[in-house]
Design a protein around this motif. Sequence first.
Motif, PDB file in Angstrom:
ATOM      1  N   GLN A   1       1.377   2.303   5.725  1.00 14.18           N
ATOM      2  CA  GLN A   1       0.995   1.386   6.831  1.00 14.18           C
ATOM      3  C   GLN A   1       1.393  -0.041   5.989  1.00 14.18           C
TER       4      GLN A   1
ATOM      5  N   ASP B   1      -0.044   4.002   1.554  1.00 14.50           N
ATOM      6  CA  ASP B   1      -0.788   5.009   2.679  1.00 14.50           C
ATOM      7  C   ASP B   1       0.624   4.380   3.662  1.00 14.50           C
TER       8      ASP B   1
ATOM      9  N   ASP C   1       1.015  -1.230  -0.494  1.00 14.20           N
ATOM     10  CA  ASP C   1       0.047   0.158   0.454  1.00 14.20           C
ATOM     11  C   ASP C   1       0.701   1.301   0.191  1.00 14.20           C
TER      12      ASP C   1
ATOM     13  N   ARG D   1      -2.377   4.984  10.237  1.00 13.21           N
ATOM     14  CA  ARG D   1      -2.201   5.751   8.853  1.00 13.21           C
ATOM     15  C   ARG D   1      -2.050   7.184   9.158  1.00 13.21           C
TER      16      ARG D   1
HETATM   17 MG    MG Z   1      -4.314   1.730   4.618  1.00 20.31          MG
END
Ligand code: MG
Length: 349
Positions: free
Chosen positions: A122, A120, A118, A224
């Motif tokens: 994370q 983001d 991902d 996040r």
């Molecule tokens: Mg995420």
Amino acid sequence: MSITATRESVPRTASSLHLSPDVISTPYLSVVIPIYNEEESISTLYTRLTTALEELGCSYEIIAVDDGSRDRSFAILREQAQQDPRLRVVRFRRNFGQTAAFSAGFDRARGEVIITIDADLQNDPADIGRLLAKMDEGYDVVSGWRARRQDPFFSRRLPSIIANGLISRITGVALHDYGCSLKAYRAEVVQEIRLYGELHRFIPAVASWQGVEVAEIPVHHEARKFGQSKYGMGRIVRVLLDLITVRFLLSYSTRPMQIFGLLGLLSMLGGLIPAIYLTAIKLIDYSVSIGDRPLLLLAVLLIVIGVQFISLGLIGELVVRVYYESRSQPIYAVREEINQAPKVREVTA
Ligand code: MG
Ligand code: UDP
């Protein structure tokens, strides 16, 4: 004949990919990142990812798929890609969803091993090495498991625990965390699977059904920091519906009559029982009126409608599958690409 044409004429099997003449120049790893409005995270992600990949010491490419972002995500990616040829950027015309983004990445990936992660922050890029090490033990798919997941409990973790339990039971492939994006795949495994809907999370199940070895290792997970999650509670319903589809496609797609016939019989039985009951009442006492039982009517109606809907849904899934597979129509449309590499797989014409 151009190089591209030669490549495209090579059949898409594992061995031919490995034997293709340009195998030496292609990277070992392809990292696929779906990106939708992640402007604050991209630079940090790029730095952390390249550091982690440099440490691994293998050749790699990063395929960033901008899924129709409306913020500066693409501009930031373009800037970075102009300095680093290993960063390839695909920009969609609109938001097609995470599954489509993965699909575009897989279509373009040239590596032997594909990593998904991902954007983001994370997931931790430093975990990639551990995924690869696990893969070297002889697995074809290694899935990350966010053992200490840093997301809200009621809106995220609880639905996820239930969903993972259900998916594991129904698909017969027990994983703790289907939803974790950080995964490693042997390219030929994932490139054989056609994706649509929210199906990316079911790749390990589908792959395992095809006979490949699937493993799972715990990975880090962070809360996040920037932006918002792109999903709400609606995803739960979509994932559940996809689960029914996957189960259906895995077990009944070659013999639809087994399931349609069974449902049809069940619904006929469900209709016959009250019908016999009402007939009996009528026969015993002719003066009793059976025509004014709204609840009964409603129940029968609901059952019939339910059966109709399920059947229609399943037939629809089959049709969609035939449609996509026969035309090899991608589930996304590309606006532009940066650092585009010659295609190994056939994608759009
Ligand atoms: Mg995420
Ligand atoms: N994403 C995407 N298209 C979408 C939704 C999400 O490419 O339509 C990307 C998003 O930018 C992120 C990843 O998919 O990199 C996971 O999304 P998100 O973090 O919102 O999901 P969550 O972690 O909440 O499950």
